[in-house]
Design a protein around this motif. Structure first.
Motif, short mmCIF file in Angstrom:
data_model
loop_
_atom_site.label_atom_id
_atom_site.label_comp_id
_atom_site.label_asym_id
_atom_site.label_seq_id
_atom_site.Cartn_x
_atom_site.Cartn_y
_atom_site.Cartn_z
N PRO A 290 0.85 -1.20 0.00
CA PRO A 290 0.00 0.00 0.00
C PRO A 290 0.88 1.25 0.00
O PRO A 290 1.97 1.25 0.58
CB PRO A 290 -0.79 -0.12 1.31
N VAL A 291 0.42 2.31 -0.65
CA VAL A 291 1.22 3.53 -0.75
C VAL A 291 0.34 4.74 -0.46
O VAL A 291 -0.71 4.92 -1.08
CB VAL A 291 1.85 3.69 -2.16
N GLY B 178 3.54 1.82 2.73
CA GLY B 178 2.90 1.28 3.92
C GLY B 178 3.35 -0.13 4.23
O GLY B 178 4.18 -0.73 3.52
N GLN B 179 2.78 -0.69 5.29
CA GLN B 179 3.09 -2.06 5.70
C GLN B 179 2.66 -3.03 4.61
O GLN B 179 1.49 -3.10 4.27
CB GLN B 179 2.36 -2.38 7.00
N ILE C 153 -2.85 1.97 4.05
CA ILE C 153 -2.57 3.27 3.42
C ILE C 153 -2.74 4.38 4.45
O ILE C 153 -1.86 5.23 4.63
CB ILE C 153 -3.48 3.50 2.20
N ASN C 154 -3.89 4.38 5.14
CA ASN C 154 -4.11 5.44 6.13
C ASN C 154 -3.18 5.31 7.33
O ASN C 154 -2.92 6.29 8.02
CB ASN C 154 -5.56 5.43 6.59
N ALA C 155 -2.65 4.12 7.57
CA ALA C 155 -1.71 3.92 8.67
C ALA C 155 -0.31 4.41 8.31
O ALA C 155 0.60 4.36 9.14
CB ALA C 155 -1.65 2.45 9.07
N SER C 156 -0.11 4.86 7.07
CA SER C 156 1.19 5.40 6.66
C SER C 156 1.04 6.83 6.16
O SER C 156 1.77 7.27 5.28
CB SER C 156 1.81 4.51 5.57
N ALA C 157 0.08 7.56 6.73
CA ALA C 157 -0.19 8.93 6.31
C ALA C 157 1.00 9.84 6.59
O ALA C 157 1.80 9.58 7.50
CB ALA C 157 -1.44 9.45 7.00
N ALA C 158 1.08 10.92 5.83
CA ALA C 158 2.16 11.90 6.00
C ALA C 158 1.57 13.23 6.44
O ALA C 158 0.77 13.84 5.72
CB ALA C 158 2.94 12.08 4.70
N LEU C 159 1.93 13.66 7.63
CA LEU C 159 1.56 15.01 8.07
C LEU C 159 2.42 16.01 7.32
O LEU C 159 3.63 15.82 7.17
CB LEU C 159 1.80 15.16 9.57
N ASN C 160 1.81 17.07 6.85
CA ASN C 160 2.58 18.17 6.29
C ASN C 160 1.98 19.48 6.79
O ASN C 160 0.90 19.50 7.38
CB ASN C 160 2.64 18.12 4.76
N VAL C 161 2.67 20.57 6.56
CA VAL C 161 2.25 21.83 7.18
C VAL C 161 0.88 22.27 6.69
O VAL C 161 0.09 22.85 7.46
CB VAL C 161 3.31 22.93 6.95
N ILE C 162 0.52 21.99 5.43
CA ILE C 162 -0.77 22.44 4.92
C ILE C 162 -1.91 21.64 5.53
O ILE C 162 -2.91 22.22 5.97
CB ILE C 162 -0.80 22.34 3.38
N ASN C 163 -1.78 20.31 5.58
CA ASN C 163 -2.90 19.56 6.15
C ASN C 163 -3.04 19.78 7.66
O ASN C 163 -4.14 19.73 8.21
CB ASN C 163 -2.86 18.08 5.78
N VAL C 164 -1.93 20.06 8.36
CA VAL C 164 -2.04 20.33 9.80
C VAL C 164 -2.63 21.72 10.03
O VAL C 164 -3.50 21.90 10.89
CB VAL C 164 -0.67 20.19 10.50
#
Length: 808
Positions: free
Chosen positions: A424-425, A473-474, A519-530
């Motif tokens: 998953p990606v 992802g895993q 997929i959701n377990a490998s999410a990437a936080l970035n400044v825009i979404n936070v």
């Protein structure tokens, strides 16, 4: 002889500096593999080549590792550090001289046996000159293929034409001590070492270049000769009154429509174009967890990439990243809508194969496509497809469509002899280039077909879109999964015409859900979404710069301390640097007054920001509910928190594809709250601070999930107050009430009104036992639904309930 060898090494070094540009993988092998530059070090490689030796030596200089061009002393024994498995083929001969690798290995192990206090590290190193896999039928192009064991003249041509595309890949060191402990007889160790090395290099070759390419004609003929295709052609001829020849031509035309026409030359050109494009579009591409994928490839796994689908850029970005991770670009399942001039031909030669939206009513197409996909797996090609079926218009994952996955698992049941792993990606962006189009489509506009004009318009509008994020992802090992969940699955490996196993559909659905969960377990936080998560929870979508930085620090620290999953990533920069970067992306306004700066989302961006928040909303679901509970109640035990959450979490898990609640997750979140002085927490009892600044932070976090909870409240109220309501009426009334709340409370989040989200929520209520559906398709509330509504009453403000109750 030694003088000649040294002279050739010097020449190879100069040639390397002039003609060669190598990419190193992994980027920091010393750190990743725990290498010690001070230990005796040996390098095992596939080919005895001065060019390969010079490329490895250059990388060792950069890393501070011992030079492979020098000898290594072990006690009183001097041994060359460079061990080559195979000698090159002489210019006018068909066979190479035997390598001295066995003798060198014996010398090393005998020396280590005589000096047990000395530790050594043996590193396998692969050197690839370009990525041309070669062809099944040799031709002129094969002269430049590194897949052969070339003569010095052919190797010179390879270096000349592919030197700028070379790849040097270090692998984990061979466990020398373990080998010597396992084998009492030191004479057996060299043979074992070389056996392991041969398998390793063969797998690395396949992982980096893929299998040799068949001619398109040969591939088509082999597919058309398959028994199930012959049967489908016969049925096509009978059903449509065609001759066998005409029906076979129809099948061939379908293959021509579907099949990729992979070209290494096109991939190299695309690599250069995409490198320019990423530099034009993005400030960088962050890639995480790629080591797990390379490890799978090294072990000989068939790899299937299944990414989320945010943008058309996904097709290019993932393939580009995979290529730069030293792996062969996958064959990509692309919608037939992308098969337009000139993009279709470029995509096809880059590995894309085209799939229609529906196979319904076309048995020949279905048979041809399934056989083509099966041939890809049998030949060893990696494959990529999007199980969501299309791009997400709201930023949340779409429910999976299982057609491609079902065909993948059916192909596996034909008896593919390699393990199959699904990877998953997660793909995320600080700006999605189609986001304005998505908003129009959600508002009711028709989706526009892709076209040449659209391509040129997109190129014209290219600008800085911030950063891109790609997290692997895993992986899901399909063989292992079926062993655990369907132990008798191997019994289904049988003849071509065997019926589909009864258990297949259920297991396909389960695997599809697991893919989305990973997929959701490998999410990437970035400044825009936070920042979207913070500002959309505030009136006027604004905060003072100081408050915004405080909340940003809090959210990042919360996600670091209370990780939902180890694969989740976040930026390395501090809050100040992140905010400075965000302000450059033209999405915010900075208002100034006598008290300082105020940061607000630009009016045209406010609805769009829901998209970015939805990328990571699932990571804040549990913290948000906990914050709201503590804000309302002031004091709760950990057990009370977990008990309350147990009512909501199954619905969250269904909506956002969440894993079961991680052990200790609630305690970690409460500990993070305490770390920021929002509560006091002794491991059992959590008590909210009475400080207004702390309460404001809790309240702000608590609002993050309000829209989701409001949707839940609308539907639960309608069911409870209208026992026996039919599903179409429930969906209609829920939609009307959602729009009413949207008008009264200024809600502009697209998914708040999304009928698909509502439909999935009703399904989740039924699956979790909150409602029952009678034979007459009427919906009735179970006692659990009233308990859920009571909890929602605690979490949501009175003004929302007043609006709901006034209407219901």
């Amino acid at each position: 002889m030694r003088f000649i060898s040294q002279s050739l090494n010097v020449l190879a070094r100069w040639t390397n500096w002039l003609l060669v540009k190598s990419k190193l993988l992994p980027e920091n092998p010393i750190e990743q593999f725990g290498l010690d530059p001070n230990l005796p070090t040996f390098y095992v490689t596939r080919l005895n080549s001065h060019s390969d030796l010079a490329a490895i030596d250059r990388m060792c200089q950069q890393l501070g590792l011992p030079s492979p061009m020098q000898s290594q002393n072990i006690g009183n024994t001097e041994v060359p550090r460079f061990i080559a498995m195979q000698n090159p083929t002489p210019l006018f001969s068909k066979s190479a001289k035997p390598s001295n690798a066995l003798q060198l290995s014996k010398d090393i192990f005998h020396a280590l046996k005589a000096n047990p206090e000395i530790k050594a590290q043996i590193l396998p190193v692969s050197v690839f000159w370009g990525r041309d896999p070669g062809k099944e039928k040799p031709g002129l192009g094969t002269l430049l293929s590194h897949s052969l064991t070339p003569s010095w003249l052919r190797k010179g041509l390879v270096v000349l034409f592919s030197g700028r595309d070379s790849l040097v890949r270090f692998s984990a060191p061979i466990a020398v001590e373990q080998l010597m402990n396992d084998k009492a007889d030191v004479e057996e160790l060299p043979q074992k070492l070389l056996r392991v090395a041969r398998v390793h290099f063969r797998r690395q070759q396949l992982a980096a270049t893929g299998p040799k390419l068949p001619s398109r004609e040969a591939l088509f003929n082999s597919i058309l000769a398959a028994p199930n295709i012959k049967k489908a052609i016969a049925e096509e001829a009978k059903a449509k009154g065609l001759s066998h020849h005409e029906a076979r031509l129809n099948a061939q035309e379908l293959l021509d429509e579907i099949a990729a026409n992979y070209s290494d030359a096109m991939v190299r050109v695309a690599d250069r174009v995409l490198t320019w494009l990423w530099n034009k579009l993005y400030n960088g591409i962050e890639v995480k967890n790629a080591d797990e994928v390379r490890s799978l490839a090294d072990k000989g796994h068939e790899i299937i990439y299944v990414p989320c689908h945010r943008s058309h850029m996904d097709y290019l970005l993932l393939t580009y990243v995979i290529y730069h991770q030293g792996l062969v670009p996958p064959h990509i399942a692309a919608g037939v809508n992308l098969n337009f001039f000139p993009a279709g031909g470029i995509f096809r030669r880059s590995g894309a194969f085209f799939i229609r939206r529906s196979f319904a009513g076309n048995k020949l197409y279905s048979a041809v496509f399934k056989e083509y996909l099966s041939q890809l797996f049998i030949k060893g090609y990696s494959v990529k497809f999007y199980t969501e079926g299309g791009r997400s218009r709201t930023g949340r994952l779409l429910p999976p469509k299982t057609g491609m996955l079902a065909m993948t698992m059916q192909s596996m049941l034909k008896g593919i002899d390699r393990p199959i792993s699904i990877v998953p990606v997660y793909i995320g962006y600080e700006h999605v280039m189609e986001i304005n189009t998505y908003l129009k489509e959600l508002a009711g506009n028709n989706k526009k077909n892709e076209s040449v004009l659209g391509v040129f318009k997109a190129i014209k509008n290219l600008r800085n879109y911030g950063r891109g994020y790609l997290n692997f992802g895993q992986p899901i090992n399909l063989n292992q999964y079926l062993n655990e969940h369907q132990p008798d699955w191997r019994q289904a490996i049988s003849a071509e015409d065997a019926p589909k196993p009864q258990w297949l559909n259920n297991q396909v659905a389960n695997v599809a859900d697991q893919i989305m969960t990973n997929i959701n377990a490998s999410a990437a936080l970035n400044v825009i979404n936070v920042l979207a998560t913070i500002l959309l929870s505030n009136e006027q979508f604004a905060l003072s710069k100081q408050k915004l930085l405080e909340q940003l620090r809090f959210y990042l620290a919360l996600q670091q301390r209370a990780k939902y999953n180890a694969h989740v990533t976040q930026p390395d920069e501090d809050a100040e640097a992140l905010l400075a970067h965000a302000l450059k992306l033209d999405k915010f306004e900075v208002l100034q007054d006598g008290l300082g700066d105020i940061i607000t989302i630009k009016e045209k961006e406010r609805t769009l920001f829901n998209y970015y928040r939805n990328n990571i909303l699932h990571l804040f679901a549990v913290p948000s509910v906990l914050a709201q509970m503590l804000f309302n109640r002031f004091s709760m035990t950990t057990q009370e928190c977990e008990q309350k959450l147990s009512k909501l979490y199954p619905l969250f898990a269904k909506e956002w594809f969440l894993t079961p609640m991680p052990s200790g997750y609630v305690k970690d979140i409460l500990a993070s709250f305490a770390q920021h002085d929002l509560i006091t927490f002794d491991g059992v009892q959590a008590v909210a601070s009475k400080d207004n600044r702390a309460l404001a932070k809790l309240e702000m976090l608590g609002k993050v999930c309000h829209l989701t909870l409001e949707r839940y409240a609308i539907t639960s109220s309608l069911v409870i107050n209208n026992q026996g309501i039919k599903r179409p009426d429930l969906e209609k009334e829920s939609d009307i009430l959602a729009n009413r709340l949207g008008t009264l409370h200024g809600i502009k989040s697209p998914e708040f009104f999304d009928k698909k989200v509502l439909s999935n929520f009703i399904n989740a209520l039924r699956e979790q036992g909150f409602i029952s559906i009678s034979e007459q398709q009427t919906i009735n509330a179970e006692p659990e639904l009233e308990e859920l509504q009571a909890f929602l009453t605690e979490l949501l403000p009175a003004r929302i309930w007043q609006s709901i109750n006034d209407t219901v």
